[in-house]
Design a protein around this motif. Structure first.
Motif, PDB file in Angstrom:
ATOM      1  N   ASP A  41      22.266   1.557 -24.225  1.00 16.76           N
ATOM      2  CA  ASP A  41      22.916   2.749 -23.667  1.00 16.76           C
ATOM      3  C   ASP A  41      23.037   2.676 -22.150  1.00 16.76           C
ATOM      4  OD1 ASP A  41      22.913   3.712 -26.228  1.00 16.76           O
ATOM      5  OD2 ASP A  41      21.051   4.849 -25.984  1.00 16.76           O
ATOM      6  N   LEU A  42      22.449   1.644 -21.553  1.00 17.44           N
ATOM      7  CA  LEU A  42      22.436   1.549 -20.086  1.00 17.44           C
ATOM      8  C   LEU A  42      23.488   0.564 -19.599  1.00 17.44           C
ATOM      9  CD1 LEU A  42      18.608   1.455 -19.226  1.00 17.44           C
ATOM     10  CD2 LEU A  42      20.154   3.407 -19.206  1.00 17.44           C
ATOM     11  N   ALA A  43      23.859   0.734 -18.322  1.00 13.97           N
ATOM     12  CA  ALA A  43      24.770  -0.222 -17.685  1.00 13.97           C
ATOM     13  C   ALA A  43      23.927  -1.290 -16.988  1.00 13.97           C
ATOM     14  CB  ALA A  43      25.650   0.500 -16.682  1.00 13.97           C
ATOM     15  N   SER A  44      24.549  -2.399 -16.704  1.00 14.73           N
ATOM     16  CA  SER A  44      23.853  -3.492 -16.025  1.00 14.73           C
ATOM     17  C   SER A  44      23.240  -3.000 -14.709  1.00 14.73           C
ATOM     18  CB  SER A  44      24.859  -4.617 -15.750  1.00 14.73           C
ATOM     19  OG  SER A  44      24.218  -5.661 -15.070  1.00 14.73           O
ATOM     20  N   GLY A  45      21.968  -3.336 -14.490  1.00 16.83           N
ATOM     21  CA  GLY A  45      21.290  -2.940 -13.256  1.00 16.83           C
ATOM     22  C   GLY A  45      20.503  -1.643 -13.379  1.00 16.83           C
ATOM     23  N   GLN A  46      20.764  -0.876 -14.431  1.00 18.36           N
ATOM     24  CA  GLN A  46      20.018   0.374 -14.620  1.00 18.36           C
ATOM     25  C   GLN A  46      18.619   0.079 -15.173  1.00 18.36           C
ATOM     26  OE1 GLN A  46      22.913   2.859 -16.920  1.00 18.36           O
ATOM     27  NE2 GLN A  46      22.754   4.225 -15.154  1.00 18.36           N
ATOM     28  N   VAL A  47      17.731   1.046 -14.974  1.00 17.11           N
ATOM     29  CA  VAL A  47      16.315   0.815 -15.299  1.00 17.11           C
ATOM     30  C   VAL A  47      15.857   1.723 -16.444  1.00 17.11           C
ATOM     31  CG1 VAL A  47      13.945   0.938 -14.402  1.00 17.11           C
ATOM     32  CG2 VAL A  47      15.790   0.029 -12.960  1.00 17.11           C
ATOM     33  N   LEU A  48      15.136   1.106 -17.385  1.00 14.10           N
ATOM     34  CA  LEU A  48      14.572   1.828 -18.529  1.00 14.10           C
ATOM     35  C   LEU A  48      13.054   1.875 -18.374  1.00 14.10           C
ATOM     36  CD1 LEU A  48      14.900   2.981 -21.497  1.00 14.10           C
ATOM     37  CD2 LEU A  48      14.508   0.633 -22.273  1.00 14.10           C
ATOM     38  N   ARG A  49      12.502   3.074 -18.562  1.00 12.50           N
ATOM     39  CA  ARG A  49      11.038   3.205 -18.564  1.00 12.50           C
ATOM     40  C   ARG A  49      10.603   3.345 -20.016  1.00 12.50           C
ATOM     41  NH1 ARG A  49       7.071   7.603 -18.243  1.00 12.50           N
ATOM     42  NH2 ARG A  49       5.320   6.968 -16.907  1.00 12.50           N
ATOM     43  N   VAL A  50       9.666   2.482 -20.449  1.00 18.64           N
ATOM     44  CA  VAL A  50       9.179   2.509 -21.827  1.00 18.64           C
ATOM     45  C   VAL A  50       7.689   2.837 -21.820  1.00 18.64           C
ATOM     46  CG1 VAL A  50       8.928   1.222 -23.986  1.00 18.64           C
ATOM     47  CG2 VAL A  50      10.836   0.708 -22.461  1.00 18.64           C
ATOM     48  N   VAL A  51       7.301   3.787 -22.639  1.00 19.19           N
ATOM     49  CA  VAL A  51       5.879   4.114 -22.785  1.00 19.19           C
ATOM     50  C   VAL A  51       5.456   3.773 -24.209  1.00 19.19           C
ATOM     51  CG1 VAL A  51       4.107   5.878 -22.514  1.00 19.19           C
ATOM     52  CG2 VAL A  51       6.233   6.037 -21.210  1.00 19.19           C
TER      53      VAL A  51
END
Lengths: 158, 75
Positions: free
Chosen positions: B27-37
Motif C-alpha cells: 500500500d506504500l509508495a517507494s521511499g515510504q516507511v512502515l512501522r511494524v509491531v
C-alpha cells in the motif's frame, strides 16, 4: 536489470494437521519474498485442497513426539475419539498462539498467486470429485510438476 | 522516527508477521516507511531475512517492553 525471479517447487504428500503446515507456510512466505511458487498436492496431501478440511486431523497414535498433557499409553491413544480430541486440542493451541489456520494460509497462498496443483492420478485413485475441491486450482501429473521443478531454485518434498 | 503506515502484528506467529508486512508494504509508495509491531521473537531474524531478500530497507529494530518494533523503508 532486475535479477531473474526465484522459483520454489513443493510436493505436499501428507494430509495431517501438523504436516499440512510446512508446505503452506513456506509457500506463502516464499511468495512474500518474491518467489514464483507451485505446490503439487499428491496422495494424502490432496486433502489440503478439499473445500472442507475436516478430514485434516492429528492423531497421537504412532506419533510419540506429540506433546500430551499427561503421558498416554499407545493403547489409550487407539481408543475411539482420541484422534478427534487431539485435533481439537491442537486447534485450540494453534489459535491461542496466533498461528494461522490451514484455511487461512491456503487463502493467503491463493491471494499471493501461489499455483496449487492437484494430482489427477490421486483424484482418480481415491475417486474424488472435482467439485470437492476449492476453485482456482490446477490439475496435473508428474510431468507438470517436473517441468516447473526443473527450473526451481528450491524443491521440497513434504 | 516518522512513518507513513503502521502494522500491528502483535499476537501473531510465523509466518503471519512477514505476510502482513509484505501486504502492508504493497500500500506504500517507494521511499515510504512502515512501522511494524510484533510480539513474535522469531520475527527479529525473519524481518532481517525479509528485508535482505526483498530489497526493502530495515531502518531500525528495537524492543519496547514485550514488543519488537521495526521500521521498513519500501524499495
Amino acid at each position: 536489470m532486475e535479477a531473474r525471479q526465484k522459483k520454489m517447487a513443493i510436493i505436499a504428500s501428507k494430509g495431517t494437521l501438523d504436516m499440512g503446515y510446512p508446505p503452506l507456510i513456506l509457500a506463502t512466505t516464499a511468495a512474500a519474498l518474491g518467489y514464483e511458487v507451485q505446490v503439487f498436492f499428491t496422495f494424502y496431501g490432496l486433502q489440503l485442497l478439499r473445500k472442507s478440511l475436516k478430514h485434516v486431523q492429528i492423531s497421537p497414535l504412532a506419533n510419540p513426539a506429540m506433546p500430551m498433557p499427561v503421558p498416554m499409553p499407545v493403547l489409550v491413544s487407539a481408543i475411539p475419539g482420541m484422534q478427534k480430541m487431539a485435533t481439537t486440542m491442537m486447534k485450540q493451541k494453534i489459535k491461542k498462539h496466533g498461528v494461522a489456520s490451514l484455511e487461512d494460509l491456503r487463502t493467503l497462498a491463493i491471494e499471493a498467486d501461489v499455483k496449487l496443483i492437484a494430482c489427477q492420478m490421486t483424484i482418480d485413485l481415491f475417486e474424488f470429485k472435482k467439485s470437492e475441491f476449492i476453485d482456482g486450482i490446477d490439475y496435473g501429473g508428474a510431468a507438470t510438476f517436473l517441468e516447473f521443478a526443473s527450473e526451481a531454485d528450491i524443491t521440497l518434498f513434504v | 522516527m516518522t512513518h507513513d503506515k503502521e502494522l500491528d502484528a502483535r499476537g501473531l506467529s510465523c509466518p503471519l508477521p512477514i505476510l502482513k508486512t509484505k501486504k502492508a508494504l504493497g500500500d506504500l509508495a517507494s521511499g515510504q516507511v512502515l512501522r511494524v509491531v510484533s510480539t513474535d521473537p522469531g520475527s527479529i531474524k525473519d524481518m532481517q531475512a525479509f528485508a535482505s531478500q526483498t530489497g526493502n530497507s530495515l531502518l531500525s529494530q528495537s524492543n519496547e517492553g514485550k514488543d519488537y518494533v521495526f521500521f521498513l523503508k519500501k524499495k
